[in-house]
Design an enzyme around this catalytic site. Structure first.
Site, PDB file in Angstrom:
ATOM      1  N   LYS A  52      -0.608  58.536  44.982  1.00 22.85           N
ATOM      2  CA  LYS A  52      -0.375  59.979  44.925  1.00 22.85           C
ATOM      3  C   LYS A  52      -0.973  60.668  46.150  1.00 22.85           C
ATOM      4  O   LYS A  52      -0.340  61.524  46.772  1.00 22.85           O
ATOM      5  CB  LYS A  52      -0.970  60.549  43.623  1.00 22.85           C
ATOM      6  CG  LYS A  52      -0.113  60.192  42.404  1.00 22.85           C
ATOM      7  CD  LYS A  52      -0.816  60.395  41.073  1.00 22.85           C
ATOM      8  CE  LYS A  52       0.058  59.827  39.949  1.00 22.85           C
ATOM      9  NZ  LYS A  52      -0.603  59.803  38.642  1.00 22.85           N
ATOM     10  N   GLN A  96      -5.900  61.891  35.740  1.00 24.79           N
ATOM     11  CA  GLN A  96      -5.279  60.568  35.585  1.00 24.79           C
ATOM     12  C   GLN A  96      -5.604  60.008  34.199  1.00 24.79           C
ATOM     13  O   GLN A  96      -6.770  59.894  33.827  1.00 24.79           O
ATOM     14  CB  GLN A  96      -5.780  59.630  36.697  1.00 24.79           C
ATOM     15  CG  GLN A  96      -5.112  58.281  36.722  1.00 24.79           C
ATOM     16  CD  GLN A  96      -3.618  58.353  37.069  1.00 24.79           C
ATOM     17  OE1 GLN A  96      -3.208  59.100  37.950  1.00 24.79           O
ATOM     18  NE2 GLN A  96      -2.809  57.606  36.356  1.00 24.79           N
ATOM     19  N   ASP A 119       1.595  67.906  35.820  1.00 19.51           N
ATOM     20  CA  ASP A 119       2.014  66.755  35.003  1.00 19.51           C
ATOM     21  C   ASP A 119       2.879  67.213  33.831  1.00 19.51           C
ATOM     22  O   ASP A 119       3.525  66.378  33.181  1.00 19.51           O
ATOM     23  CB  ASP A 119       0.776  66.028  34.447  1.00 19.51           C
ATOM     24  CG  ASP A 119       0.521  64.698  35.139  1.00 19.51           C
ATOM     25  OD1 ASP A 119       1.452  64.183  35.793  1.00 19.51           O
ATOM     26  OD2 ASP A 119      -0.598  64.182  35.025  1.00 19.51           O
TER      27      ASP A 119
END
Ligand code: NDP
Length: 281
Positions: A52, A96, A119
């Site tokens: 990322k 994460q 997200d």
């Protein structure tokens, strides 16, 4: 033989577009920035976070990483999220997952400003998805939709079967297919006669985490098959949830693992981070 859907190539095209739009945004003084919060030393999470960050760099998106060891407390993480919510350099915040068991992941995700929730996991964005309102779409299911579109298949009226009902893939995937007028069935660990249900699918999305669990004999001839699963075998190979060799003979189009859904997830994250920066102005 099915057409292999090249997720890597499609992701590259999306990334090129995002890169161009990032440059345009920067020319107007808008600099997208992604903060990634990582807890613990899970090797897979480490790889995802590195990818990322690298992709942000390639696309001109500012990124920062906040890494904690397993001893971090809920309070410390919530304070970090509050700080990032208030930081004008940061347009997207990503925690994460999975988080270690002693942390309450739901509470941490709820603490993220929904406008920075790139997200798409915050209840506000989940609610917007269900209601059909504009908001951040979770990256993996959004990437799957792009892959289905890439095949030229019309979703409206088709039998769509999603195997897996997690909050990050299966459930939002079902909502996205429904939004495009698919007739959607969601399967999970308690589904009876899985093979029979799967065989109905014109469009099949599998997100379970069990190597090769869907075999060619379970697939309707001509179906579009999207394999979200990422499983590492003892010999080190990465495989999906679909047994590729038997499925490729029956499907009309299929994603490979690796090189299918994975690269799309990151491309959609970059897209969301750019959108977040533009919306925050
Ligand atoms: P979860 O473990 O959260 O969910 C798995 C789902 O599969 C559950 O809903 C579970 O049912 C269902 N399931 C388990 N066993 C069966 C079975 N025998 N038959 C039918 N359904 C079953 O996984 P995720 O959704 O997070 O991830 C799924 C896979 O996708 C993993 O391999 C993961 O690595 C991969 N992944 C890939 C991404 C990418 O970028 N390509 C991104 C995210 C995930 P129940 O709810 O009843 O327990």
């Amino acid at each position: 033989m099915a057409k292999i859907i090249d997720g890597k190539a499609l992701a590259m095209r999306i990334r090129e577009t995002v890169k161009k739009r990032v440059a345009e945004a920067k020319a107007m003084g808008i600099v997208p920035g992604l903060a990634v919060v990582l807890v613990g030393d899970d090797p897979a999470s480490r790889v995802y976070v590195n990818t990322k960050k690298k992709t942000c760099h390639e696309l001109g998106i500012y990124s920062e990483e906040h890494t904690y060891d397993n001893s971090v407390t809920q309070k410390e993480l919530l304070e970090k999220i509050a700080q990032l919510n208030a930081d004008p350099k940061i347009s997207g915040i990503l925690v994460q997952l999975p988080l270690p068991k002693h942390l309450n992941a739901d509470q941490i995700i709820e603490a993220i400003d929904p406008r920075k929730d790139v997200d798409g996991f915050h209840p506000v964005n989940v609610g917007k998805l269900v209601l059909g309102l504009p908001g951040f779409l979770p990256c993996t299911p959004a990437g799957v939709m792009e892959l289905i579109h890439e095949t030229g298949t019309t979703i409206a009226g088709k039998e769509c079967v999603v195997v897996g009902r997690s909050n990050i893939v299966g459930k939002p995937q079902a909502m996205l297919l429904l939004r495009e007028h698919g007739t959607v069935t969601v399967c999970h660990s308690r589904t009876q006669n899985l093979a029979e249900v799967v065989r109905r699918a014109d469009i099949l999305v599998v997100a379970v985490g069990k190597p090769g669990m869907i075999t060619g004999d379970m697939i309707k001839p001509g179906a579009v098959v999207i394999d979200v699963g990422i499983n590492r075998l003892p010999d080190g190979r990465l495989v999906g949830d679909v047994d590729f060799d038997s499925a490729v003979k029956v499907a009309s189009a299929i994603t490979p693992v690796p090189g299918g859904v994975g690269p799309m997830t990151i491309a959609m994250l970059m897209h969301n981070t750019l959108e977040a920066a533009r919306n925050l102005v």
